[in-house]
Structure formats: C-alpha cells, structure tokens
Design a protein around this motif. Structure first.
Motif, mmCIF file in Angstrom:
data_model
loop_
_atom_site.group_PDB
_atom_site.id
_atom_site.type_symbol
_atom_site.label_atom_id
_atom_site.label_comp_id
_atom_site.label_asym_id
_atom_site.label_seq_id
_atom_site.Cartn_x
_atom_site.Cartn_y
_atom_site.Cartn_z
ATOM 1 N N ALA A 15 -2.158 -12.066 1.530
ATOM 2 C CA ALA A 15 -0.271 -11.549 1.957
ATOM 3 C C ALA A 15 -0.177 -12.286 2.989
ATOM 4 O O ALA A 15 -0.431 -12.943 4.215
ATOM 5 N N ALA A 16 0.521 -13.265 3.750
ATOM 6 C CA ALA A 16 1.632 -13.656 4.130
ATOM 7 C C ALA A 16 2.773 -13.269 5.128
ATOM 8 O O ALA A 16 3.022 -11.598 5.061
ATOM 9 N N PRO A 17 2.063 -13.778 6.737
ATOM 10 C CA PRO A 17 2.689 -12.587 7.704
ATOM 11 C C PRO A 17 4.315 -12.617 7.336
ATOM 12 O O PRO A 17 5.337 -14.231 7.110
ATOM 13 N N ILE A 18 5.154 -11.132 6.908
ATOM 14 C CA ILE A 18 6.336 -11.409 7.169
ATOM 15 C C ILE A 18 7.021 -10.774 7.902
ATOM 16 O O ILE A 18 5.773 -9.600 8.978
ATOM 17 N N ALA A 19 8.357 -10.611 7.875
ATOM 18 C CA ALA A 19 9.181 -9.769 9.196
ATOM 19 C C ALA A 19 9.168 -8.439 8.545
ATOM 20 O O ALA A 19 8.947 -7.949 7.855
ATOM 21 N N ARG A 20 9.178 -6.997 9.779
ATOM 22 C CA ARG A 20 8.509 -6.291 9.574
ATOM 23 C C ARG A 20 9.921 -4.939 8.533
ATOM 24 O O ARG A 20 11.067 -6.107 9.096
ATOM 25 N N PRO A 21 9.909 -5.090 7.563
ATOM 26 C CA PRO A 21 10.964 -3.851 6.980
ATOM 27 C C PRO A 21 11.223 -3.246 7.600
ATOM 28 O O PRO A 21 10.628 -2.364 8.749
ATOM 29 N N VAL A 126 0.120 -3.229 6.044
ATOM 30 C CA VAL A 126 0.603 -4.700 5.960
ATOM 31 C C VAL A 126 2.502 -4.990 5.187
ATOM 32 O O VAL A 126 2.589 -5.378 6.201
ATOM 33 N N ALA A 127 2.452 -4.136 4.145
ATOM 34 C CA ALA A 127 3.667 -4.224 4.038
ATOM 35 C C ALA A 127 4.744 -3.699 4.601
ATOM 36 O O ALA A 127 5.884 -4.312 4.972
ATOM 37 N N VAL A 128 4.746 -2.896 5.715
ATOM 38 C CA VAL A 128 5.048 -2.090 6.423
ATOM 39 C C VAL A 128 4.950 -2.626 7.782
ATOM 40 O O VAL A 128 5.636 -2.120 8.757
#
Length: 278
Positions: A15-21, A126-128
C-alpha cells in the motif's frame, strides 16, 4: 513508530501512503470490531446494524454510541464515505451501485486462523491511517497468547457443537483455536468438512471428551437449543464460549483462547455435563 518504519510497513503491505480517511463506513461485522480497536472515533461514520448486538459482536459495548446503517447503497451514499470496508461476495447489489463513485474500498474476507487475524489487523490499521496501532495491538495479542498454559487440552477430542446439530470442522477459526489450546477437533477425526450436521446419536457414539458450546445455548429457547440439552449428551463435559468471540476474527480470539485454557486447567465443566475433564 518512526516515519521510515511506517513507510516500510506500508510498502510491505503493498500500500502506498495515503491521506488518513475521515469518513469510514463498515459493511462487515468483523470489520466493525477492527475499526473500534484501531480507528479514531471521529473517523467512523457508520458500522453494521449488528455492531451493537452482544450476541454477534465482541465489541458491542464500545459500539453503543457509534452510528449504524442498514448498508443499502442509498444509506452508504448519504453517509459520503471516503473508505468503505466490505465482505467479498456479499452485498453485491450495494457494491454494484457504488461502483465508479470514487470511494476507496477494502474487502475483508473471513479470518480462519490467528495468522489471518494478524494480517487483517495490519491491513485495517494501514487503511485507517494508524499502522502503529495495528502493530501495538498485535504485540499485545502475541504476548497474551504466549502467556497461556501450553496445550492444556492434552490432545483430548472436542466437538464444537451448535444449535440444530451443526458441527464446526477443520480450516476454520474455531479449529485453529482448538488446536492452540491442545484439543483435537472431532470433525477431523470423522472426516467432516468446514460445517456439517451430526445427529445426536452419532455424537453419542463418537464419545468426544468434551463439547464446546455457545454460552447462549445454556438456556432452552427453541428446538435448536433444546437438542443440545438432550439426555444423550448429558454425560459429555462442556466448555462454553460466547458466540461473539468466535463468529469473527479479531482481539476476541485471545479472550476465547484464554477462557478455554482456564476451563481446561480448572477441570470444571458447564452444568449440563457431569463428569470432569481429566
């Protein structure tokens, strides 16, 4: 966790670093419990309608003040989620209507082992946007499991027997749990699949050392629970667990393992069974 370590973990998980949902919706009962353990309360827009049911969710108490939804496409769209956690293959109509809406989705299949639970904790964390919480939870669970007595079941044969005579087989979370505490699953001895029905007479002839039953079946409420109180089973010792600890993978796995270990070590059984485990 150091930023570099966090980045390494994200890359390891693919997973790439993404903005926190900021607006997470769950359509998955098991995901409800992961979210309550790993996400900020303000990130959760809605859980499933079963999240507050203590018979179904081990985290029902923590979900008391969290909104729930029916899970229809209309409900989900009204909640404007930026992350949706679902179950593969279920709610197909809902997911089809949401396709192309630019909503990030995480599919979370059933966990059938503790290894699966560890993987899912990392994925959800990671997703959150809180991978460090996932690693901390895994360390706690590992430590708690390591502190349990080693194989208190001592190779005795047990059957996870449910209402209406359903027997839980191998390749399941319950089977993994039984092996962890040193019990042999009767279903494996009988060559049964993941889930099958075993009549009372066959269970009596199989003569397992113990039955593992859901604690809610201590009371006779219908024909399904009545059969578990049949006299033919009365002499088989019983170990009891809440259904909410085994219906989903998650931190409750540790509670279930601890409870089984304590019951096996104490030699006591539920009131329906009479002879002690030796």
């Amino acid at each position: 966790m150091r930023p570099l370590a966090t980045l390494s973990l994200l890359l390891l998980l693919g997973a790439a670093p993404i903005a926190r949902p900021q607006r997470i919706v769950s359509l998955n009962l098991c995901a409800d419990q992961y979210l309550l353990a790993l996400a900020d309360p303000g990130q959760i827009v809605a859980l499933t309608r079963f999240a507050r049911d203590p018979q179904m969710s081990a985290a029902a108490g923590r979900a008391a003040r969290v909104p729930v939804s029916r899970g229809s496409a209309e409900d989900v769209l009204a909640l404007r989620p930026d992350l949706l956690i679902a179950t593969p293959g279920r709610r197909r109509a809902t997911m089809a209507q949401l396709k192309g809406r630019n909503i990030a989705t995480l599919d979370l299949p059933s966990a059938e082992s503790y290894a699966d639970i560890v993987t899912q904790v990392r994925k959800v964390a990671v997703a959150v946007g809180h991978p460090e919480r996932g690693e901390a939870l895994i360390r706690r669970m590992d430590a708690q499991l390591a502190a349990l007595p080693r194989a208190p079941g001592r190779g005795r044969v047990a059957a996870y027997y449910q209402r209406r005579g359903f027997l839980t087989g191998t390749g399941t979370l319950v089977d993994d749990l039984m092996r962890r505490v040193g019990l042999v699953n009767l279903a494996a001895r009988l060559g049964r699949g993941t889930l099958s029905r075993l009549p009372l007479e066959q269970m009596a002839l199989a003569r397992p050392d113990a039955l593992i039953v859901e604690s809610a079946t201590d009371r006779i409420e219908d024909q399904g629970t009545e059969m578990l109180h049949h006299p033919v089973l009365a002499r088989i010792p019983r170990l009891s667990l809440p259904q909410s600890w085994t219906v989903c993978g998650g931190p409750a796995y540790v509670s279930a393992a601890d409870s089984l270990s304590r019951q096996l070590m104490s030699g006591t059984v539920a009131k329906v069974g009479q002879r002690p485990l030796r």
